[in-house]
Enzyme design. Structure first.
Site, PDB file in Angstrom:
ATOM      1  N   LYS A 180      -8.259 -13.877  61.472  1.00  0.00           N
ATOM      2  CA  LYS A 180      -9.706 -13.704  61.283  1.00  0.00           C
ATOM      3  C   LYS A 180     -10.502 -14.324  62.432  1.00  0.00           C
ATOM      4  O   LYS A 180      -9.937 -14.980  63.297  1.00  0.00           O
ATOM      5  CB  LYS A 180     -10.116 -14.322  59.931  1.00  0.00           C
TER       6      LYS A 180
HETATM    7  C1  LIG Z   1     -10.933  -7.180  53.651  1.00  0.00           C
HETATM    8  C2  LIG Z   1     -10.052  -8.300  53.202  1.00  0.00           C
HETATM    9  N1  LIG Z   1     -10.198  -8.769  51.958  1.00  0.00           N
HETATM   10  C3  LIG Z   1      -9.441  -9.796  51.513  1.00  0.00           C
HETATM   11  C4  LIG Z   1      -8.484 -10.390  52.307  1.00  0.00           C
HETATM   12  C5  LIG Z   1      -7.638 -11.500  51.752  1.00  0.00           C
HETATM   13  O1  LIG Z   1      -7.735 -12.688  52.483  1.00  0.00           O
HETATM   14  P1  LIG Z   1      -6.529 -13.722  52.532  1.00  0.00           P
HETATM   15  O2  LIG Z   1      -5.439 -13.118  53.364  1.00  0.00           O
HETATM   16  O3  LIG Z   1      -7.125 -14.942  53.168  1.00  0.00           O
HETATM   17  O4  LIG Z   1      -6.107 -13.984  51.137  1.00  0.00           O
HETATM   18  C6  LIG Z   1      -8.311  -9.929  53.608  1.00  0.00           C
HETATM   19  C7  LIG Z   1      -7.302 -10.554  54.483  1.00  0.00           C
HETATM   20  O5  LIG Z   1      -6.607  -9.951  55.229  1.00  0.00           O
HETATM   21  C8  LIG Z   1      -9.111  -8.857  54.075  1.00  0.00           C
HETATM   22  O6  LIG Z   1      -8.957  -8.366  55.299  1.00  0.00           O
END
Ligand SMILES: Cc1ncc(COP(=O)(O)O)c(C=O)c1O
Length: 360
Positions: A180
């Site tokens: 990110k």
């Molecule tokens: C659009 C979106 N929503 C939710 C998530 C979930 O985040 P995390 O991987 O920190 O749990 C991601 C992560 O890749 C994402 O790109």
């Protein structure tokens, strides 16, 4: 090798982690509070609540918004699966709406057609760091008295008409995974202006306890550590620099690819700030080779190229077992045509030139 993502960790992050380790206070504490305060200020909300991941942030936010069994939440099928899964975690149903041809975000014009008496919220995703058309979507949510939740996991620092995403709907959700725009290793954040949502999120992330030994609902252990928060505090100081570099790389890529037949590059619109967590092009039939052949050429040249996302969520095996049988036109096209190429802050001008060469 030019990887598709690479976190930028400097001496500042290492020093901050060392200080937390030396302090002996390594679980959720002062550093988490500092990160929350700074993050809320950055996004422009009254509150920010840190949790263990973007996924737990989504789960916590939806629960705090009162999403429960029997409810429907309208969202996009062209996203990371965690978006839709978080709706299922609450016992609710994900209702998939098709996407816009230019942005790959939820198509605002198709949302109303998906609203039923069970609809409780719209969960938009600012995909690849590109803000959704929030005016139109907010208007629809207000008209039907339903909540608007922003999955801004890929969109730290993105703006819609001068306002940061994550501050426009009832609440916003961010991920701090290493791919990110800023990272804490794993981590997540919820942003909101609602004192009620803030309070509920804090209870949910701590076993449903409102203060010590006072469990008022079913909660979880979704607490971030001060070790992770220490990284986040330093990353947040640098995030604008990271974003500017991403935007500069995206502009160079757009310039280099603008005349390539069959390649559709991402648009930068005047009213939004696209922060390019991913730089994603469409490879259409008019391009000289297929998308798979292009990916192979890029990979052979040491360039990371990935398809986000090759399969709409409603086509995932698990979702088929739940009875999903959608077939949404633009989602299907995007899944067949998109490819993302490196745009992160560690990509140099020479790297961009090397990438463009492969397309020409
Ligand atoms: C659009 C979106 N929503 C939710 C998530 C979930 O985040 P995390 O991987 O920190 O749990 C991601 C992560 O890749 C994402 O790109």
């Amino acid at each position: 090798m030019i990887p598709i993502a690479k976190p930028s960790i400097g001496v500042e992050e290492k020093k901050a982690v060392q200080e937390v380790l030396d302090s002996g206070m390594i679980a959720q504490g002062q550093k988490v509070k500092e990160l929350e305060d700074n993050f809320a200020q950055y996004i422009g909300t009254r509150y920010a609540i840190a949790v263990t991941s973007g996924t737990s942030a989504l789960h916590t936010a939806l629960l705090a918004c009162g999403i429960k069994e029997g409810d429907e939440v309208i969202t996009t099928p062209f996203t990371f699966t965690a978006t839709a899964n978080s709706i299922l975690f609450c016992g609710a149903r994900s209702v998939f709406c098709d996407i816009d041809e230019e942005t790959f975000n939820i198509d605002a014009e198709k949302i109303e057609g998906k609203i039923t008496s069970k609809t409780k919220a719209v969960l938009v995703v600012h995909l690849f760091g590109n803000p959704c058309g929030m005016d139109r979507i907010k208007k629809i949510c207000d008209k039907h008295d339903i909540l608007l939740i922003e999955d801004a996991c890929q969109a730290h620092g993105a703006e819609y008409k001068g306002q940061k995403v994550g501050s426009i709907g009832d609440c916003g959700v961010f991920s701090m995974y290493p791919t990110k725009n800023m990272t804490t290793g794993e981590g997540g954040m919820i942003t909101t202006n609602s004192a009620d949502i803030d309070k509920k999120c804090k209870i949910i992330r701590n076993h449903g306890q409102d203060g010590r030994d006072n469990q008022v609902l079913l909660g979880y252990n979704y607490r971030l550590t001060d070790i992770q928060a220490a990284i986040g505090v330093e990353q947040l100081k640098k995030v604008e620099g990271f974003i500017e570099k991403r935007i500069a790389n995206a502009k160079m890529l757009n310039e280099g690819l603008k005349d390539v037949k069959g390649i559709i590059t991402p648009k930068m619109q005047a009213e939004t700030r696209h922060v390019f967590n991913q730089y994603t092009v469409r490879v259409t039939e008019d391009f000289k080779i297929s998308r798979d052949e292009l990916i192979k050429k890029l990979k052979d040249a040491g360039i990371g190229a990935f398809v986000y996302y090759p399969k709409p969520i409603y086509r995932q095996k698990y979702y088929l077992t739940l009875g999903y049988d959608d077939n949404l036109k633009m989602t299907e096209t995007a899944a067949k045509e998109v490819v993302s190429i490196p745009v992160h802050p560690n990509v140099t001008k020479e790297d961009v030139e090397k990438i463009i060469e492969i397309f020409i």
